[in-house]
Scaffold this motif. Sequence first.
Motif, PDB file in Angstrom:
ATOM      1  N   GLU A  27       2.885   4.679  -6.291  1.00 50.10           N
ATOM      2  CA  GLU A  27       2.137   5.811  -6.458  1.00 50.10           C
ATOM      3  C   GLU A  27       2.576   7.329  -6.974  1.00 50.10           C
ATOM      4  O   GLU A  27       2.147   7.931  -8.009  1.00 50.10           O
ATOM      5  N   MET A  28       3.872   7.680  -6.272  1.00 51.22           N
ATOM      6  CA  MET A  28       4.261   8.663  -6.404  1.00 51.22           C
ATOM      7  C   MET A  28       4.758   9.014  -7.700  1.00 51.22           C
ATOM      8  O   MET A  28       4.600  10.179  -8.386  1.00 51.22           O
ATOM      9  N   PRO A  29       5.477   8.116  -8.558  1.00 46.85           N
ATOM     10  CA  PRO A  29       6.020   8.278  -9.959  1.00 46.85           C
ATOM     11  C   PRO A  29       4.724   8.757 -11.032  1.00 46.85           C
ATOM     12  O   PRO A  29       4.840   9.510 -11.864  1.00 46.85           O
ATOM     13  N   ALA A  30       3.717   8.052 -10.550  1.00 42.00           N
ATOM     14  CA  ALA A  30       2.490   8.264 -11.458  1.00 42.00           C
ATOM     15  C   ALA A  30       1.856   9.607 -11.395  1.00 42.00           C
ATOM     16  O   ALA A  30       1.571  10.148 -12.386  1.00 42.00           O
ATOM     17  N   ILE A  31       2.038  10.188 -10.233  1.00 46.93           N
ATOM     18  CA  ILE A  31       1.660  11.682 -10.024  1.00 46.93           C
ATOM     19  C   ILE A  31       2.604  12.653 -10.885  1.00 46.93           C
ATOM     20  O   ILE A  31       1.926  13.325 -11.717  1.00 46.93           O
ATOM     21  N   ILE A  32       3.964  12.359 -10.863  1.00 47.50           N
ATOM     22  CA  ILE A  32       4.650  13.369 -11.506  1.00 47.50           C
ATOM     23  C   ILE A  32       4.532  12.877 -12.994  1.00 47.50           C
ATOM     24  O   ILE A  32       4.603  13.800 -13.725  1.00 47.50           O
ATOM     25  N   HIS A  33       4.408  11.675 -13.632  1.00 49.13           N
ATOM     26  CA  HIS A  33       4.380  11.392 -14.800  1.00 49.13           C
ATOM     27  C   HIS A  33       2.876  12.149 -15.101  1.00 49.13           C
ATOM     28  O   HIS A  33       2.989  12.873 -16.443  1.00 49.13           O
ATOM     29  N   SER A  34       1.772  11.935 -14.775  1.00 52.75           N
ATOM     30  CA  SER A  34       0.534  12.817 -15.200  1.00 52.75           C
ATOM     31  C   SER A  34       1.044  14.239 -15.247  1.00 52.75           C
ATOM     32  O   SER A  34       0.567  14.876 -16.103  1.00 52.75           O
ATOM     33  N   LEU A  35       1.558  14.676 -14.249  1.00 59.42           N
ATOM     34  CA  LEU A  35       1.763  16.263 -14.273  1.00 59.42           C
ATOM     35  C   LEU A  35       2.691  16.748 -15.372  1.00 59.42           C
ATOM     36  O   LEU A  35       2.537  17.719 -16.198  1.00 59.42           O
TER      37      LEU A  35
ATOM     38  N   MET B 110       1.484  10.427   1.204  1.00 57.02           N
ATOM     39  CA  MET B 110       0.874  10.669  -0.060  1.00 57.02           C
ATOM     40  C   MET B 110       0.129  11.945  -0.107  1.00 57.02           C
ATOM     41  O   MET B 110      -0.124  12.410  -0.802  1.00 57.02           O
ATOM     42  N   GLU B 111      -0.566  11.972   1.121  1.00 53.84           N
ATOM     43  CA  GLU B 111      -1.779  13.167   1.091  1.00 53.84           C
ATOM     44  C   GLU B 111      -0.721  14.390   0.811  1.00 53.84           C
ATOM     45  O   GLU B 111      -1.205  15.294   0.298  1.00 53.84           O
ATOM     46  N   CYS B 112       0.165  14.490   1.667  1.00 56.90           N
ATOM     47  CA  CYS B 112       1.195  15.759   1.890  1.00 56.90           C
ATOM     48  C   CYS B 112       1.828  15.952   0.288  1.00 56.90           C
ATOM     49  O   CYS B 112       1.704  17.127  -0.340  1.00 56.90           O
ATOM     50  N   PHE B 113       2.297  14.916  -0.259  1.00 61.09           N
ATOM     51  CA  PHE B 113       2.810  15.113  -1.540  1.00 61.09           C
ATOM     52  C   PHE B 113       1.875  15.355  -2.580  1.00 61.09           C
ATOM     53  O   PHE B 113       1.961  16.471  -3.285  1.00 61.09           O
TER      54      PHE B 113
ATOM     55  N   LEU C 274       9.300   1.421 -14.767  1.00 59.76           N
ATOM     56  CA  LEU C 274       7.942   0.814 -15.219  1.00 59.76           C
ATOM     57  C   LEU C 274       6.929   1.722 -15.398  1.00 59.76           C
ATOM     58  O   LEU C 274       5.936   1.751 -16.485  1.00 59.76           O
ATOM     59  N   GLU C 275       6.781   2.851 -14.446  1.00 54.10           N
ATOM     60  CA  GLU C 275       5.980   4.071 -14.724  1.00 54.10           C
ATOM     61  C   GLU C 275       6.226   4.951 -16.019  1.00 54.10           C
ATOM     62  O   GLU C 275       5.648   5.366 -16.676  1.00 54.10           O
ATOM     63  N   MET C 276       7.511   5.099 -16.057  1.00 55.56           N
ATOM     64  CA  MET C 276       7.973   6.030 -17.147  1.00 55.56           C
ATOM     65  C   MET C 276       7.816   5.581 -18.477  1.00 55.56           C
ATOM     66  O   MET C 276       7.267   6.205 -19.533  1.00 55.56           O
ATOM     67  N   THR C 277       7.920   4.010 -18.637  1.00 59.41           N
ATOM     68  CA  THR C 277       7.526   3.436 -19.935  1.00 59.41           C
ATOM     69  C   THR C 277       6.111   2.953 -20.057  1.00 59.41           C
ATOM     70  O   THR C 277       5.896   2.192 -21.270  1.00 59.41           O
ATOM     71  N   ASP C 278       5.400   3.058 -19.097  1.00 58.70           N
ATOM     72  CA  ASP C 278       4.013   2.354 -19.052  1.00 58.70           C
ATOM     73  C   ASP C 278       3.878   1.329 -19.439  1.00 58.70           C
ATOM     74  O   ASP C 278       3.208   0.669 -20.083  1.00 58.70           O
ATOM     75  N   HIS C 279       4.649   0.310 -18.637  1.00 54.31           N
ATOM     76  CA  HIS C 279       4.901  -1.072 -18.765  1.00 54.31           C
ATOM     77  C   HIS C 279       3.695  -2.018 -18.244  1.00 54.31           C
ATOM     78  O   HIS C 279       3.082  -1.545 -17.242  1.00 54.31           O
TER      79      HIS C 279
END
Length: 393
Positions: free
Chosen positions: A280-288, A235-238, A320-325
């Motif tokens: 955790e990773m999809p949430a970062i992409i979602h935000s970006l 996660m740090e590197c990503f 679930l992340e994409m739909t903010d479920h």
Amino acid sequence: MTGSALLIHHDKAMNYHFHDSHPFHPLRLRLTLDLLAEAGALAPTAMLTSRPATEEELLQVHQPAYIEAVKALSTNPGPDWLERAGQYGLDDDDTPFFPGMHEAAAYVAGGSITACEEVMSGRCDHALHLGGGLHHALSAKAAGFCVYNDVSVAIAYVRQRYKARVLYIDTDVHHGDGVQWSFYSDPEVCTYSIHETGKYLFPGTGFVQERGEHQGYGACVNIPLQPYTEDASWMECFEQSIRRLTEYFKPDLIISQHGCDAHALDPLSHMQCSMAIYNEMPAIIHSLAHTYCSGRWVAVGGGGYDIWRVVPRAWSLLWLEMTDHPLKRSLKQHPRTRLPQTWIERWQEQSSVSLPAEWLDDLTHWEGIPRRAEITAKNRESLAVALQDFPEI
């Protein structure tokens, strides 16, 4: 952070099936869709049936002779084609030809095009095509379970039709080589891959010095990680790399590939990550996507070979992340949330392993890696080299 989302699917993509003992099994898709349905997270109105890619669309990436070979090997090939199958990478244990291969692979590619079209046309903000992510296929050769490179075909479609700048994010444990080589000279397509180092894992590429060429130099970023990397270092590197890269590149569209084979239970890699990174990773992409692309985000599947314990949970967490479920949000307060019992009972008899009871892994019983500090340090060295030309945010 909200946005409308569609899940793209076609039953004919389920025919992308080499044989029953092959690790790349379409049952992964059925398990995931059923888990989402049982969790009350997939309404029929959120699903869209896709179409097959046309030959013209496939030709944007693949050579005519290769498409001809895929077609010929899909229906009772004669001796001449059987002798030539190896020339196109379609005769080995990884990617053997199979009946109906062209049609099934065309539907996979068409699903990723459909997802991109729905997002770029403005009919939705986010689209998920779990059947996609066949990132190893090359212009004239199959490789690594991949016949047509649906991601490259979809990116080429977006570039041709919308002239959009595309950031491709590949989180599969195997380097996204086919997509990288497709756009290695294109400054309008930035390819990013975080993966186990090619020193020890197929396809043997994805080193930090692979930066692109000609006008595309600098639009290719690789983060090769050490075997047995755990959640914190991954996660740090990503997070550090993808935030800096997205700020620098400023894409119009993010396309992310979500192979979930960096999990410790996956049989085809040497990583030691848990379900935490897939939470955790999809949430970062979602935000970006919302920060830089007005929400435009297409996600596809990819690898993942523990089809019972890992893939359904990881891919469901992505949706679930994409739909903010609400279920995704509740995992922050209740990480021991249980999976639907009906799903477990339905599939347990078919599974050779005990199905997980909870959405996230219980890490209290996991043993740490003795070389953790050394692995973390080596990963930081690779990260620093990969980011040396990109300014800090």
